[in-house]
Design a protein around this motif. Structure first.
Motif: not given
Lengths: 278, 278
Positions: A183-187, A233-236, A255-263
């Protein structure tokens, strides 16, 4: 696996004439055992039966299967660990042909005790694999016993520094990790590769898609390639045993552990995926 | 198979934890037994060892392997039939990773008595399969245990009218039959698909290439698709057990058993492939 039961008969051996060995003619499930119970068992059984339908393998009796699993967990005193189910088309005459009306599936259930993965608060490092996944519409999405591309990809590194390797198809589309969904997170939007030509419809992947929908996080199943990770901005990564692994490094990208990954991790943790408790 | 021997120990059972079952992590050979001897045994063993090298599986001891095969043929009184060799990466810890320095291969040898195929003087009818072969450079050419595409393709027909089905890759290139290599003849030249992206470097295919070279018949390893069969005057299939099957019909196209096919068949018959005696 510490202990196997084959065809519920107490036997723990396999006939070398089994088509599971001969052709990889079968399916498997790898299920986390937590507090002496299978996590997301229904979802795993659903995928197994979907695979049986797709391959025209007579589906095992679900009630019998659950009884055998429970008994194995109990007799082996497995509190935390892994249940593996293998279903094959069973024995048959020599050659690829089979008679769907007479073939009798082999069901092997194995158990291993193992402590759950410890959550990785800062994420894992991931490398690129040169071995490609095989694209095949007839086999995509299900968890067949044809896993040599994954074996060869995993053999590309021995260094413990890398927790996982990413695999692309022959067109350069990223498909998955060797043992995980990607999974990647963009925008603030999640992208994950479709599983209609290659890849496996992971049970944890399904839980992530559900959780995202519940939280109104947009998920798009679409192909993307390595350069697209530049803009992420996030990858998991996910699978049934690890839950989610945030990716902190892929090649030159950090990458940082970003907000979407944390949610998403918090949502899974609430559903019993304790590996996602950060 | 009528009888199996696993790891030369007289055992005929397999551990369900074997990676051959778990991932199709291994190779096989199917060898014709004629007059109580394996036909083209050296060529089969060479391909098996090539496959072991490609997959980083410790190669079995050839002398021991030949001894076990001979003994099995003798004790089972097999005059004509099939020897099947399966070599897997053996048991190992859970997961795709393996340690090439410690893994110990499993070797299973099976034997079945069966009369040789009767030569088909007028040729066989062949159909088209919708299931595609999987392209994967890491696995092409060798005879791995990952054969689900072939199983699914063979399941597309039950009608005995068709002896074989042709499989294409996802780009529409014809690659092979489900269990055979494919050859077409155009302008007295043989075309056969390369085996560098998909397909198997068949032992009988190798013999055909050698025989053609000896007779100064040009062979080109190149891709071609179904429309190219329009322009073919001869089509034939090969494998280790059938020798050569001339194709008399593929979809709406009819073919005669032409001069090039006859020359190749005669050359193989001289090398002991009695199935090619027309």
């Amino acid at each position: 696996m510490n202990k196997w039961v084959v065809n519920s008969a107490g036997a723990s051996i396999l006939d070398p004439g089994d088509r599971g060995l001969a052709y990889g003619d079968g399916l498997f499930e790898t299920i986390a055992v937590r507090n002496s119970a299978c996590r997301f068992l229904d979802e795993h059984l659903t995928r197994l039966l979907t695979g049986c339908r797709q391959l025209h393998i007579p589906p095992p009796d679900s009630v019998q299967l659950v009884t055998s699993i429970d008994e194995l967990i109990r007799t082996e005193c497995c509190t935390n660990g892994v249940i593996k189910i293998i279903v094959t088309r069973g024995n048959g005459p020599r050659g690829y042909a089979f008679d769907p009306t007479t073939s009798e599936a082999t069901v092997a259930i194995g158990v291993t005790s193992a402590e759950p993965y410890i959550p990785s608060a800062e994420g894992v490092s991931v490398r690129d694999c040169t071995t490609t996944v095989s694209r095949n519409n007839a086999l995509a999405g299900i968890k067949t016993l044809n896993r040599l591309p994954q074996v060869m990809a995993r053999a590309e590194w021995q260094d413990d520094h890398f927790a996982e390797g990413l695999m692309s198809d022959d067109r350069g589309n990223l498909i998955s990790g060797t043992m995980s969904n990607l999974f990647i997170v963009r925008d603030n939007e999640i992208w994950t590769p479709p599983v209609t030509e290659a890849g496996i419809a992971g049970v944890m992947r399904g839980k992530i898609l559900e959780s995202a929908e519940t939280m109104n996080i947009k998920v798009t199943q679409r192909y993307f390639s390595k350069p697209d990770i530049n803009g992420a901005c996030e990858v998991f990564l996910s699978n049934s045993l690890i839950g989610i692994w945030p990716v902190k490094q892929f090649e030159e990208h950090s990458f940082n552990v970003g907000p979407v990954t944390r949610l998403i991790m918090a949502a899974l943790a609430k559903q019993g995926v304790t590996e996602c408790l950060l």
